[in-house]
Design a protein around this motif. Structure first.
Motif, PDB file in Angstrom:
ATOM      1  N   ALA A 131       0.857  -1.280   0.067  1.00 25.30           N
ATOM      2  CA  ALA A 131       0.108   0.050  -0.158  1.00 25.30           C
ATOM      3  C   ALA A 131       0.925   1.196   0.045  1.00 25.30           C
ATOM      4  CB  ALA A 131      -0.866  -0.137   1.333  1.00 25.30           C
ATOM      5  N   ALA A 132       0.341   2.261  -0.530  1.00 23.60           N
ATOM      6  CA  ALA A 132       1.283   3.450  -0.564  1.00 23.60           C
ATOM      7  C   ALA A 132       0.232   4.644  -0.074  1.00 23.60           C
ATOM      8  CB  ALA A 132       1.880   3.684  -2.152  1.00 23.60           C
ATOM      9  N   PHE A 133       0.840   5.579   0.666  1.00 16.00           N
ATOM     10  CA  PHE A 133       0.226   6.896   1.241  1.00 16.00           C
ATOM     11  C   PHE A 133       0.920   8.005   0.643  1.00 16.00           C
ATOM     12  CE2 PHE A 133      -0.273   3.154   3.781  1.00 16.00           C
ATOM     13  CZ  PHE A 133      -1.571   2.980   4.197  1.00 16.00           C
ATOM     14  N   ASP A 134       0.437   8.703  -0.141  1.00 13.51           N
ATOM     15  CA  ASP A 134       0.739   9.978  -0.897  1.00 13.51           C
ATOM     16  C   ASP A 134       0.354  11.129   0.236  1.00 13.51           C
ATOM     17  OD1 ASP A 134       2.379  11.488  -2.671  1.00 13.51           O
ATOM     18  OD2 ASP A 134       0.597  11.853  -3.979  1.00 13.51           O
ATOM     19  N   CYS A 135       1.451  11.860   0.878  1.00 14.87           N
ATOM     20  CA  CYS A 135       1.209  12.682   1.942  1.00 14.87           C
ATOM     21  C   CYS A 135       1.699  14.199   1.764  1.00 14.87           C
ATOM     22  CB  CYS A 135       1.536  12.209   3.154  1.00 14.87           C
ATOM     23  SG  CYS A 135       1.176  10.455   3.608  1.00 14.87           S
ATOM     24  N   ARG A 136       0.994  15.088   2.306  1.00 14.63           N
ATOM     25  CA  ARG A 136       1.609  16.294   2.706  1.00 14.63           C
ATOM     26  C   ARG A 136       1.748  16.526   4.035  1.00 14.63           C
ATOM     27  NH1 ARG A 136       1.082  19.079  -1.756  1.00 14.63           N
ATOM     28  NH2 ARG A 136      -0.149  18.723  -3.259  1.00 14.63           N
ATOM     29  N   ILE A 137       3.018  16.962   4.563  1.00 16.89           N
ATOM     30  CA  ILE A 137       3.086  17.231   5.942  1.00 16.89           C
ATOM     31  C   ILE A 137       2.518  18.320   6.427  1.00 16.89           C
ATOM     32  CG2 ILE A 137       5.239  17.394   7.588  1.00 16.89           C
ATOM     33  CD1 ILE A 137       7.079  16.233   5.430  1.00 16.89           C
ATOM     34  N   VAL A 138       1.708  18.284   7.411  1.00 16.55           N
ATOM     35  CA  VAL A 138       0.964  19.148   7.896  1.00 16.55           C
ATOM     36  C   VAL A 138       1.482  19.900   9.270  1.00 16.55           C
ATOM     37  CG1 VAL A 138      -1.375  18.793   6.772  1.00 16.55           C
ATOM     38  CG2 VAL A 138      -0.689  17.910   9.094  1.00 16.55           C
ATOM     39  N   ARG A 139       2.129  18.956  10.049  1.00 13.34           N
ATOM     40  CA  ARG A 139       2.734  19.581  11.151  1.00 13.34           C
ATOM     41  C   ARG A 139       4.012  18.657  11.488  1.00 13.34           C
ATOM     42  NH1 ARG A 139      -0.960  19.438  16.420  1.00 13.34           N
ATOM     43  NH2 ARG A 139      -2.277  20.247  14.744  1.00 13.34           N
ATOM     44  N   SER A 140       5.082  19.311  12.085  1.00  8.35           N
ATOM     45  CA  SER A 140       6.233  18.615  12.623  1.00  8.35           C
ATOM     46  C   SER A 140       6.521  18.905  14.190  1.00  8.35           C
ATOM     47  CB  SER A 140       7.708  18.856  11.697  1.00  8.35           C
ATOM     48  OG  SER A 140       8.593  18.644  12.164  1.00  8.35           O
ATOM     49  N   VAL A 141       6.830  17.826  14.878  1.00  4.83           N
ATOM     50  CA  VAL A 141       7.180  17.952  16.363  1.00  4.83           C
ATOM     51  C   VAL A 141       8.575  17.594  16.896  1.00  4.83           C
ATOM     52  CG1 VAL A 141       6.362  17.957  18.623  1.00  4.83           C
ATOM     53  CG2 VAL A 141       4.794  18.240  16.924  1.00  4.83           C
ATOM     54  N   GLU A 142       9.286  18.498  17.350  1.00  3.85           N
ATOM     55  CA  GLU A 142      10.630  17.711  17.768  1.00  3.85           C
ATOM     56  C   GLU A 142      10.556  17.051  19.017  1.00  3.85           C
ATOM     57  OE1 GLU A 142      14.191  20.327  18.246  1.00  3.85           O
ATOM     58  OE2 GLU A 142      13.632  21.419  16.194  1.00  3.85           O
ATOM     59  N   VAL A 143      11.010  15.978  18.928  1.00  3.31           N
ATOM     60  CA  VAL A 143      10.904  15.002  20.129  1.00  3.31           C
ATOM     61  C   VAL A 143      12.285  14.231  20.117  1.00  3.31           C
ATOM     62  CG1 VAL A 143      10.016  13.185  21.551  1.00  3.31           C
ATOM     63  CG2 VAL A 143       8.729  14.592  20.039  1.00  3.31           C
ATOM     64  N   GLY A 144      13.214  14.864  21.171  1.00  2.00           N
ATOM     65  CA  GLY A 144      14.492  14.066  21.328  1.00  2.00           C
ATOM     66  C   GLY A 144      15.210  14.035  19.872  1.00  2.00           C
ATOM     67  N   THR A 145      15.802  12.900  19.420  1.00  4.10           N
ATOM     68  CA  THR A 145      16.670  12.900  18.312  1.00  4.10           C
ATOM     69  C   THR A 145      15.758  12.901  16.961  1.00  4.10           C
ATOM     70  OG1 THR A 145      16.494  10.577  18.551  1.00  4.10           O
ATOM     71  CG2 THR A 145      18.409  11.650  19.312  1.00  4.10           C
ATOM     72  N   HIS A 146      14.418  12.902  17.232  1.00  4.50           N
ATOM     73  CA  HIS A 146      13.622  12.801  15.902  1.00  4.50           C
ATOM     74  C   HIS A 146      12.375  13.706  15.845  1.00  4.50           C
ATOM     75  CE1 HIS A 146      14.938   8.658  15.958  1.00  4.50           C
ATOM     76  NE2 HIS A 146      14.396   8.238  15.207  1.00  4.50           N
ATOM     77  N   ASP A 147      12.016  14.000  14.628  1.00  5.09           N
ATOM     78  CA  ASP A 147      10.985  14.765  14.233  1.00  5.09           C
ATOM     79  C   ASP A 147       9.738  13.950  14.074  1.00  5.09           C
ATOM     80  OD1 ASP A 147      12.077  17.361  14.207  1.00  5.09           O
ATOM     81  OD2 ASP A 147      12.988  17.208  12.187  1.00  5.09           O
ATOM     82  N   VAL A 148       8.753  14.224  14.547  1.00  4.21           N
ATOM     83  CA  VAL A 148       7.380  13.585  14.363  1.00  4.21           C
ATOM     84  C   VAL A 148       6.684  14.286  13.523  1.00  4.21           C
ATOM     85  CG1 VAL A 148       5.326  12.658  15.488  1.00  4.21           C
ATOM     86  CG2 VAL A 148       7.387  12.752  16.823  1.00  4.21           C
ATOM     87  N   LEU A 149       6.625  13.639  12.235  1.00  2.00           N
ATOM     88  CA  LEU A 149       5.953  14.266  10.979  1.00  2.00           C
ATOM     89  C   LEU A 149       4.413  13.835  10.907  1.00  2.00           C
ATOM     90  CD1 LEU A 149       8.618  13.704   8.311  1.00  2.00           C
ATOM     91  CD2 LEU A 149       8.508  15.727  10.047  1.00  2.00           C
ATOM     92  N   PHE A 150       3.346  14.809  11.212  1.00  2.00           N
ATOM     93  CA  PHE A 150       1.852  14.613  10.988  1.00  2.00           C
ATOM     94  C   PHE A 150       1.812  14.646   9.525  1.00  2.00           C
ATOM     95  CE2 PHE A 150       2.677  15.306  15.511  1.00  2.00           C
ATOM     96  CZ  PHE A 150       1.857  14.243  16.048  1.00  2.00           C
ATOM     97  N   CYS A 151       1.112  13.783   8.813  1.00  2.00           N
ATOM     98  CA  CYS A 151       1.021  13.623   7.359  1.00  2.00           C
ATOM     99  C   CYS A 151      -0.321  13.499   6.931  1.00  2.00           C
ATOM    100  CB  CYS A 151       1.707  12.639   6.639  1.00  2.00           C
ATOM    101  SG  CYS A 151       3.641  12.659   7.337  1.00  2.00           S
TER     102      CYS A 151
END
Ligand SMILES: NC(=O)c1ccc[n+]([C@@H]2O[C@H](COP(=O)([O-])OP(=O)(O)OC[C@H]3O[C@@H](n4cnc5c(N)ncnc54)[C@H](O)[C@@H]3O)[C@@H](O)[C@H]2O)c1
Ligand SMILES: Cc1cc2c(cc1C)N(C[C@H](O)[C@H](O)[C@H](O)COP(=O)(O)O)c1[nH]c(=O)[nH]c(=O)c1N2
Length: 181
Positions: A131-151
C-alpha cells in the motif's frame, strides 16, 4: 498516571542516571513488531528516501498518519524542504530495498533498485508496494533525536501483494494476508 512536573519545580531525579537506558529501551522495542516502509520525497529539496518502521495511523478524519524521522538522517533536509512524502509499505521479497534505503548509500543508488512512478505530490511511489500513502506534511514536532511528522494522506494506491513485511526481533518476517484483504 504519569507524574506532572511544573516548570518552577525541580525534578528530584535531575542528574540521576536514567531509569531506562537507551540499550534497554532498544532491546524492548526490538520485541515490538512493525511494518517496514520506505518513506520517499521529491521537490525543490531533491529526491530522497529512507527505511522507516516508526509509522502509524493518527486519525481517519482527515486521514492522517505519522512518521518519526531521525534529524541525523541524510533524508531529513529534503523531506522538510519538499513538505511532501510517500509512505511505501513493503511486502515479502522487499528486504533488499529495506536494506538499501536503511543503509548509508547515496539517494541515486537507492532509487536505482525497484520500480517507481511519480505520485500526485511528486514523491516517488513504489509500483509494487503493498500500500502507498501519498502525503502532505501538515505539522512537525521535535522530540529528542527525532521529528514526528504528521502527514495528511492525499492519495492512495493498493497493490496486489499477498505478503506484508514485518521487522521483529531485528529480523524481517514475511506475513501472509487474506487474498482480498
Ligand atoms: N525509529 C527509528 O529511528 C528506528 C527504528 C528501527 C531501526 N532504526 C535503525 O536501524 C538500525 C537497526 O535497528 P535494529 O532494530 O536492528 O536494532 P537496534 O537495537 O538499533 O533497534 C531496536 C529497536 O529500537 C528502536 N530504535 C532503534 N534506534 C532508534 C532510534 N534512534 N530512535 C528511536 N527508536 C530506535 C526501534 O524500534 C528498533 O527496531 C539502527 O541503526 C537503528 O537506529 C531506527
Ligand atoms: C528496519 C529499519 C527501520 C528503520 C530504520 C532502518 C531500518 C533498517 N531507520 C533508519 C534509517 O532508515 C537510516 O538511518 C537511513 O536510511 C540511513 O541513514 P542515512 O540516510 O545514511 O543518514 C529509521 N530511521 C528513522 O528515522 N525512522 C524510522 O522509523 C526508521 N526505521
Amino acid at each position: 498516571m504519569a507524574p506532572s512536573i511544573r516548570s518552577d519545580e525541580r525534578d528530584p531525579d535531575e542528574g540521576a542516571p536514567p531509569a531506562v537506558t537507551r540499550q534497554d529501551y532498544r532491546n524492548a522495542m526490538a520485541r515490538l513488531g512493525a511494518a517496514v516502509t520506505i518513506v520517499t520525497t521529491d521537490g525543490p529539496g531533491g529526491r530522497h528516501g529512507f527505511t522507516a518502521s516508526a509509522v502509524c495511523s493518527v486519525t481517519d478524519s482527515p486521514p492522517t498518519l505519522l512518521v518519526c524521522l531521525n534529524r541525523g538522517s541524510s533524508a531529513s533536509a529534503a523531506i522538510h524542504a519538499n513538505g511532501v512524502l510517500c509512505v511505501n509499505t513493503l511486502g515479502g521479497g522487499h528486504e533488499h530495498l529495506s536494506n538499501l534505503f536503511g543503509g548509508r548509500t547515496p539517494p541515486a543508488e537507492r532509487f536505482a533498485a525497484g520500480e517507481w512512478k511519480v505520485s500526485a505530490t511528486g514523491a516517488p511511489m513504489l509500483l509494487d508496494a503493498v500500500a502507498a500513502f501519498d502525503c502532505r506534511i501538515v505539522r512537525s514536532v521535535e522530540v529528542g533525536t527525532h521529528d514526528v511528522l504528521f502527514c495528511e494522506v492525499v492519495g492512495l494506491a493498493q497493490g496486489g501483494a499477498r505478503e506484508g513485511l514485518i521487522y521483529f526481533s531485528r529480523r524481517y518476517h514475511a506475513v501472509v494476508g487474506e487474498p482480498d484483504a
